[in-house]
Scaffold this active site. Structure first.
Site: not given
Ligand code: PGA
Length: 245
Positions: A11, A94, A165
């Site tokens: 990210k 995403h 997700e």
């Molecule tokens: P996270 O994020 O593991 O911090 O929950 C996952 C993602 O957004 O791909």
């Protein structure tokens, strides 16, 4: 599906220097047999991270792509440009792009097509909101997000990943249970069978840590994980990989 995937989405957590430092540590980490691992660094750090990982088995992915290869699109970086600098995968749709930056299902579809035409393997992220979950609209939401993409699946869909997700699980420390994620992954595969003969790999993402990662791999329909915050800590990353060895 015999191949399993471990995708690390960094990210916008790290500065360029921090990304390079972590990439150097990552390059030294042994990969468990049969596991395909990739890092998705920030765009600015991408080429440096690629250099740091060259010679290792780690692969690279883009966190987002723009669909048009080149042109007057201020602030954008295309699928073609990422391909040129060594990306093999790209996250598309995403939840942070959809909900913070207002990306639509149609934007996602165009990006998926651009990735496939360019030779990048898109990781199409789908997931319901907390409100959807409360209102029992999970399948409705996922179907809506998936159908927009698969309506164009005239290409080899074997190159496409779907990452389930759930938004209520991303970055919250409240993961979807492995059993539930497995049910959803199985349902997604069944739904996609109506549109394509090729197998589509389904990943799970949302608060995956060293505590639960092995549990997702043990599930039949989950082909891998997409890890966010836990993947920017070298120690946690090493412990996760060890748990999968
Ligand atoms: P996270 O994020 O593991 O911090 O929950 C996952 C993602 O957004 O791909």
């Amino acid at each position: 599906m015999d191949m399993s995937y471990f995708f690390a989405n960094w990210k916008m957590y790290l500065t360029v220097d921090d990304s390079l430092a972590l990439a150097k540590q990552v390059a030294q980490m042994a990969l468990p047999t049969g596991l395909t691992c990739a890092v998705f660094p920030n765009t600015l750090a991408f080429t440096g991270v690629a250099q740091a990982l060259s010679g290792s088995a780690w692969q690279l992915g883009a966190q987002d792509v723009f669909s048009t290869p080149q042109g007057a699109y201020t602030g954008a970086t295309s699928a073609l440009m990422f391909k040129d600098v060594g990306a093999k995968y790209a996250l598309v749709g995403h939840s942070e792009k959809r909900y913070v930056f207002g990306e639509s299902d149609d934007d996602v579809r165009k990006k998926v097509v651009a990735c496939v035409e360019t030779g990048l393997r898109p990781v199409v992220c789908v997931g319901e909101t907390e409100e959807d979950r409360r209102d029992d609209k999970r399948q409705y939401r996922l179907k809506k997000q998936l159908l927009k993409v698969v309506s164009d699946l005239s290409f080899n869909s074997g190159s496409v990943f779907v990452a389930y997700e759930p938004i209520w699980a991303v970055g919250t420390g409240d993961p979807c249970s492995p059993a539930d994620a497995d049910d959803v992954a199985g349902w997604i595969k069944l739904e996609l069978k109506n549109y394509t003969d090729s197998a589509v790999s389904v990943l799970y993402g949302g608060s995956v840590t060293s505590e639960n990662v092995a549990d997702y791999y043990a599930r039949e329909s989950v082909d891998g994980v997409l890890v966010g915050s836990a993947s920017v800590n070298a120690h946690e990353l090493a412990v996760m990989l060890k748990a999968l060895s």
